[in-house]
Design a protein around this motif. Structure first.
Motif, PDB file in Angstrom:
ATOM      1  N   GLY A  48       0.875  -1.193  -0.008  1.00 27.53           N
ATOM      2  CA  GLY A  48      -0.023  -0.064   0.142  1.00 27.53           C
ATOM      3  C   GLY A  48       0.828   1.317  -0.065  1.00 27.53           C
ATOM      4  N   LYS A  49       0.626   2.171   1.034  1.00 33.05           N
ATOM      5  CA  LYS A  49       1.632   3.007   1.137  1.00 33.05           C
ATOM      6  C   LYS A  49       2.564   3.055   1.955  1.00 33.05           C
ATOM      7  N   THR A  50       2.744   1.846   2.793  1.00 35.56           N
ATOM      8  CA  THR A  50       3.848   1.641   3.688  1.00 35.56           C
ATOM      9  C   THR A  50       5.109   1.062   3.096  1.00 35.56           C
ATOM     10  N   VAL A  51       6.015   1.435   3.317  1.00 39.49           N
ATOM     11  CA  VAL A  51       7.481   0.798   2.562  1.00 39.49           C
ATOM     12  C   VAL A  51       8.140   0.422   3.712  1.00 39.49           C
ATOM     13  N   PHE A  52       8.424  -0.827   3.757  1.00 44.06           N
ATOM     14  CA  PHE A  52       9.298  -1.716   4.705  1.00 44.06           C
ATOM     15  C   PHE A  52      10.759  -1.965   4.140  1.00 44.06           C
ATOM     16  N   TYR A  53      11.778  -1.993   5.124  1.00 44.76           N
ATOM     17  CA  TYR A  53      12.945  -2.337   4.759  1.00 44.76           C
ATOM     18  C   TYR A  53      13.575  -3.387   5.405  1.00 44.76           C
ATOM     19  N   SER A  54      14.689  -4.094   4.746  1.00 44.27           N
ATOM     20  CA  SER A  54      15.197  -5.175   5.360  1.00 44.27           C
ATOM     21  C   SER A  54      16.671  -5.102   4.515  1.00 44.27           C
TER      22      SER A  54
END
Length: 119
Positions: A93-99
């Motif tokens: 969606g509008k959320t960006v996750f980082y790894s």
């Protein structure tokens, strides 16, 4: 104490040995790319970001809370790390996750951490 002339004579390796080593050296572009990775790891804020991402994938908001930093500053650091393929992002969606980009990054980081904390 040996004079410089004696020292140089003692340290010369056979041409074949030097040629063998020279053939194994990384090329200039690889050396520059590696230096850029170490430069990225030379910033305490980026180290803390990486350390957090070793634990789990996190969104920008959570990283801001963990590091007590503004969204703009965290995003700037993440963009820098992403351009070097140290971290990757995943959008939901509008959320960006980082790894972390891969296990190599984690291994480099953990080995470095182990080295400096080794007594």
């Amino acid at each position: 104490m040996k004079n410089e002339e004696d020292w140089n004579t003692d340290c010369h390796q056979p041409k074949e040995v030097l040629d063998s080593i020279k053939n194994k050296l990384v090329d200039s572009q690889t050396a520059a790319d590696m230096a850029e990775i170490f430069k990225a790891l030379g910033d305490p804020t980026r180290i803390r970001l990486i350390y957090a991402l070793i634990e789990r994938e996190l969104c920008v908001h959570d990283l801001c809370v963990l590091l007590d930093m503004g969204q703009s500053a965290v995003s700037h650091q993440l963009r820098y790390l992403r351009n070097l393929r140290i971290v990757k992002r995943r959008k939901v969606g509008k959320t960006v996750f980082y790894s972390l980009d891969d296990t190599h990054v984690e291994q480099i980081f953990l080995q470095t951490h182990q080295h400096i904390t080794h007594q």
